[in-house]
Design a protein around this motif. Structure first.
Motif, PDB file in Angstrom:
ATOM      1  N   TYR A 197       0.953  -1.075  -0.180  1.00  0.00           N
ATOM      2  CA  TYR A 197      -0.168   0.151   0.246  1.00  0.00           C
ATOM      3  C   TYR A 197       0.878   1.305   0.229  1.00  0.00           C
ATOM      4  CZ  TYR A 197      -3.861   2.754   1.039  1.00  0.00           C
ATOM      5  OH  TYR A 197      -4.693   4.606   1.558  1.00  0.00           O
ATOM      6  N   GLN A 198       1.663   1.051   1.080  1.00  0.00           N
ATOM      7  CA  GLN A 198       2.956   2.358   0.672  1.00  0.00           C
ATOM      8  C   GLN A 198       3.626   2.573  -0.432  1.00  0.00           C
ATOM      9  OE1 GLN A 198       5.617   2.318   4.043  1.00  0.00           O
ATOM     10  NE2 GLN A 198       6.305   4.075   3.137  1.00  0.00           N
ATOM     11  N   THR A 199       3.755   1.710  -0.877  1.00  0.00           N
ATOM     12  CA  THR A 199       4.211   1.517  -2.576  1.00  0.00           C
ATOM     13  C   THR A 199       3.350   2.592  -3.994  1.00  0.00           C
ATOM     14  OG1 THR A 199       6.124  -0.061  -1.581  1.00  0.00           O
ATOM     15  CG2 THR A 199       5.654   0.226  -3.992  1.00  0.00           C
TER      16      THR A 199
ATOM     17  N   TRP B 230       6.228   7.647   4.807  1.00  0.00           N
ATOM     18  CA  TRP B 230       5.648   7.345   3.831  1.00  0.00           C
ATOM     19  C   TRP B 230       6.157   7.927   2.684  1.00  0.00           C
ATOM     20  CZ3 TRP B 230       1.302   4.910   3.349  1.00  0.00           C
ATOM     21  CH2 TRP B 230      -0.048   5.173   4.599  1.00  0.00           C
ATOM     22  N   TYR B 231       6.990   8.611   2.208  1.00  0.00           N
ATOM     23  CA  TYR B 231       7.961   8.949   0.588  1.00  0.00           C
ATOM     24  C   TYR B 231       8.970   8.138   0.683  1.00  0.00           C
ATOM     25  CZ  TYR B 231       8.482  10.593  -3.763  1.00  0.00           C
ATOM     26  OH  TYR B 231       8.738  10.684  -4.959  1.00  0.00           O
TER      27      TYR B 231
ATOM     28  N   ARG C 177       2.638  10.284  -5.443  1.00  0.00           N
ATOM     29  CA  ARG C 177       4.610  10.517  -5.200  1.00  0.00           C
ATOM     30  C   ARG C 177       4.705  11.349  -4.387  1.00  0.00           C
ATOM     31  NH1 ARG C 177       2.607   9.607 -10.479  1.00  0.00           N
ATOM     32  NH2 ARG C 177       2.863  11.883 -11.129  1.00  0.00           N
ATOM     33  N   SER C 178       3.840  12.261  -3.044  1.00  0.00           N
ATOM     34  CA  SER C 178       4.326  12.674  -2.310  1.00  0.00           C
ATOM     35  C   SER C 178       4.002  12.192  -1.196  1.00  0.00           C
ATOM     36  CB  SER C 178       2.729  13.711  -3.098  1.00  0.00           C
ATOM     37  OG  SER C 178       2.682  14.602  -1.793  1.00  0.00           O
TER      38      SER C 178
ATOM     39  N   GLN D 297      12.737   1.965  -8.590  1.00  0.00           N
ATOM     40  CA  GLN D 297      13.084   0.685  -8.206  1.00  0.00           C
ATOM     41  C   GLN D 297      11.407   0.403  -7.341  1.00  0.00           C
ATOM     42  OE1 GLN D 297      16.064   1.182  -4.876  1.00  0.00           O
ATOM     43  NE2 GLN D 297      15.798   3.910  -6.140  1.00  0.00           N
ATOM     44  N   ASP D 298      10.466   1.398  -7.135  1.00  0.00           N
ATOM     45  CA  ASP D 298       9.424   0.485  -5.984  1.00  0.00           C
ATOM     46  C   ASP D 298       8.468   0.170  -7.503  1.00  0.00           C
ATOM     47  OD1 ASP D 298       9.661   2.569  -4.028  1.00  0.00           O
ATOM     48  OD2 ASP D 298       8.280   4.644  -5.419  1.00  0.00           O
ATOM     49  N   ALA D 299       8.161  -0.185  -8.370  1.00  0.00           N
ATOM     50  CA  ALA D 299       7.896  -0.289  -9.110  1.00  0.00           C
ATOM     51  C   ALA D 299       8.307  -1.231  -9.527  1.00  0.00           C
ATOM     52  CB  ALA D 299       7.593  -0.077 -10.437  1.00  0.00           C
TER      53      ALA D 299
END
Length: 649
Positions: free
Chosen positions: A172-174, A551-552, A182-183, A199-201
């Motif tokens: 969820y965080q990702t 979070w970000y 993106r915030s 990296q996230d994807a």
């Protein structure tokens, strides 16, 4: 009462005077526009309710009252709002619906907040979602989406804190924060970061592989013809920063290789994507911000990946890759800003990228690139061993003047975590030296008494070395000797690759935010949310153990990969699912529910003492000699039982 403060731009105070609000009493809707927004000037936002008996205002001052606050706004003590709207005010949208309730009575009021491309589109959205049925239908679709996305991999282990964060929060965080918004509270930007969101994807290959495919093509479109990329950019126009950063562009081939390996979709490599045209960054400059043009030149994603690698084959006097104005650590922007500094870590990283892209090149019959890449990888590996080894660990870099960084001879930053972990993760390090380096990391950087893992030590402070803006942080804060959670995770992954479950599990336990909320004292010390990852943790007294930027942070995606892949052992290769865990010896079993398209696999892994039984792999009641699960989308439920011998470190 529904209340919204309009921003309609990047900063509220910047655009407040330009927000134009309008009340439509017939439709019970407030419209808001900001024609001065350079990218979204035609957008029309709205707040609306179906209740015809209501009052409205677009004046924030009226709603809050003189010296009022959101905790106690003046409007809550009134029975009527003025209906005021227009421009050049402190803008908001507030709708109040008066009603009476008898004992036991219920009343449902639905408010809609949204935005359209223009007024016509905004009205169409309002019309389509009128009534309670569309609202409930939309809510149900959201529940189903998250249930499927977060439920793609569900684990049941003996550790409740691992289960809590792995079964939803990390993905969820990702996805919600890093990829969509993106915030976050600590960085309200909205930009794409080239290395960041790739990296996230990469962490979503089990749940949303199609999103990684989409990002590969999007990010390839942000590559210049020379091979470098935008460090970050803002959609939709694409204004962003071009830099001398030396690792950004290498994440494209790494992410592409991960996607192709995981899905078997080799066709993505044949998709054509345009390059960007823009002036090169001047040698004396770190970067520039501009809106580049789309080039007439386009090529396949595979050729984009090759161009990334070829752009990275630039070396300094030690035969190591040039660091430019930074590698992964943006704060080291003065190590090689004169064009001669080198990065040992980048050598490991580039070695890994080369070897992964070689496998794709071999499958395509690109023999020339295979020969070039293998030769370059061997050269880099040899120069790392020749010039990167410091005696007990690998160095971090070389300054423009040839001075080593990350050496026992330095007064500060004698050892840096990521050179040690990537010597293992890349496979480039000498096995004996890598093991010694990881033991040095364990002794020098893992601070068990404070449950954190430093990025480097000692922090930069008073020495004459100037690695860049990293030195502007207080010693022990963020990258300057605090825990930078990306690096802590990479250390745990490296220990897992070495088969050392004890140290892997120890670091995971330290950095799992759930474990920082076990007592009131721990909550007071950590201070941040205990269910999402923090980018950093302070190692500076009196704030040791305090969570920083939450979070970000891309550490969420890496934490998910650490748990699901490095510890629980899942590895997907097209239609094959391997289970190769590195788990604590005291675990007797754990379970995984793995959803592959519309098919569910129920997997149980049992760990027993050696000699008590024979290791086995049972699939749907029969012995499986392949030692992996063959994934088929037959819309059925399947079971797998894997029996392993307990590993004693």
């Amino acid at each position: 009462t529904s209340y919204v403060e309009w921003v309609l731009g990047d900063m509220r105070h910047k655009y407040a005077m330009h927000v134009n609000t309008r009340v439509d009493l017939t439709g019970s809707v407030i419209y808001a526009t900001n024609p001065y927004n350079p990218d979204f000037g035609s957008r029309v936002s709205f707040l609306q309710t179906d209740d015809k008996v209501n009052t409205m205002t677009c004046d924030r001052t009226e709603f809050l009252g003189r010296n009022g606050t959101l905790q106690n706004p003046a409007a809550m003590f009134r029975s009527h709002l003025s209906g005021k709207s227009g421009v050049a005010m402190d803008p908001c949208a507030a709708i109040q619906v008066p009603f009476d309730l008898a004992p036991g009575q219920e009343r449902e009021i639905i408010f809609r907040l949204g935005t359209g491309h223009d007024l016509h589109d905004a009205k169409d959205i309002i019309h389509r979602f009128r009534g309670s049925a569309p609202a409930y239908s939309a809510l149900e679709s959201i529940w189903q989406y998250w249930s499927r996305t977060l439920g793609s991999v569900q684990v049941e282990t003996p550790d409740p804190s691992l289960n809590v964060i792995a079964n939803g929060w990390l993905v969820y965080q990702t996805l919600a924060c890093r990829i969509w918004a993106r915030s976050g509270f600590y960085q309200s930007g909205g930009a794409f970061g080239f290395r960041d969101q790739l990296q996230d994807a990469m962490a979503l290959v089990h749940s949303r592989p199609e999103l990684l495919r989409e990002y590969l093509l999007l990010f390839a479109s942000r590559q210049f013809t020379e091979g470098d990329v935008q460090h970050w950019w803002h959609p939709p126009a694409g204004r962003g920063v071009r830099t001398h950063c030396s690792d950004d562009y290498l994440w494209l081939p790494l992410a592409a290789c991960r996607y192709v390996t995981a899905t078997g979709d080799t066709g993505v490599m044949d998709e054509y994507v345009h390059f960007l045209d823009g002036r090169p960054v001047n040698p004396e400059d770190d970067s520039y911000y501009d809106l580049p043009n789309r080039s007439d030149e386009k090529d396949t994603l595979y050729e984009h990946c090759k161009r990334s690698v070829l752009h990275g084959l630039r070396y300094g006097s030690h035969g190591l890759p040039l660091i430019g104005t930074c590698d992964w650590n943006d704060g080291m922007n003065k190590v090689g800003n004169l064009g001669r500094g080198e990065s040992v870590w980048l050598g490991f990283f580039l070695y890994d990228v080369l070897n992964q892209l070689v496998r794709v090149a071999e499958s395509r019959g690109d023999h020339e690139f295979v020969r070039l890449s293998k030769k370059a990888a061997l050269k880099i590996q040899g120069n790392i061993e020749k010039h990167g080894w410091d005696g007990e660990w690998y160095r971090r870099a070389y300054f423009d003047n040839g001075q080593p960084l990350g050496s026992a001879d330095n007064d500060e930053c004698q050892i840096d975590s990521i050179s040690q972990s990537w010597s293992v993760l890349s496979g480039a390090g000498d096995p004996g030296r890598s093991k010694t380096a990881m033991e040095s990391l364990n002794k020098r950087l893992v601070r068990r008494e404070h449950s954190l893992v430093q990025l480097l030590d000692p922090p930069f402070d008073k020495s004459e070395m100037n690695p860049g803006y990293i030195k502007g942080y207080l010693p022990g804060v963020r990258e300057n000797g605090g825990q930078y959670t990306h690096a802590a995770i990479w250390a745990a992954m490296a220990f897992s690759k070495l088969g050392d479950w004890e140290k892997t599990w120890e670091i995971l336990t330290m950095i799992n935010p759930v474990n920082h909320a076990g007592s009131p004292e721990e909550v007071e010390r950590y201070k941040t949310e205990p269910y999402v990852m923090a980018a950093d943790v302070y190692a500076l007294s009196p704030h040791i153990g305090r969570g920083g930027w939450t979070w970000y942070t891309g550490s969420a995606g890496w934490m998910y990969r650490l748990i699901v892949e490095s510890i629980l052992g899942l590895r997907i290769e097209k239609d094959k699912l391997f289970v190769e865990p590195c788990i604590p010896a005291e675990w007797t079993f754990y379970k995984i529910r793995y959803i592959y398209r519309e098919t569910t696999y129920w997997i149980t892994i049992t760990q027993m003492d050696e000699g008590s039984t024979t290791p086995a792999f049972i699939f749907d009641g029969a012995e499986n000699h392949d030692k992996f699960i063959r994934l088929v989308n037959d819309f059925k439920d399947h079971t797998a039982e894997i029996r392993l011998n307990r590993v004693i470190v």
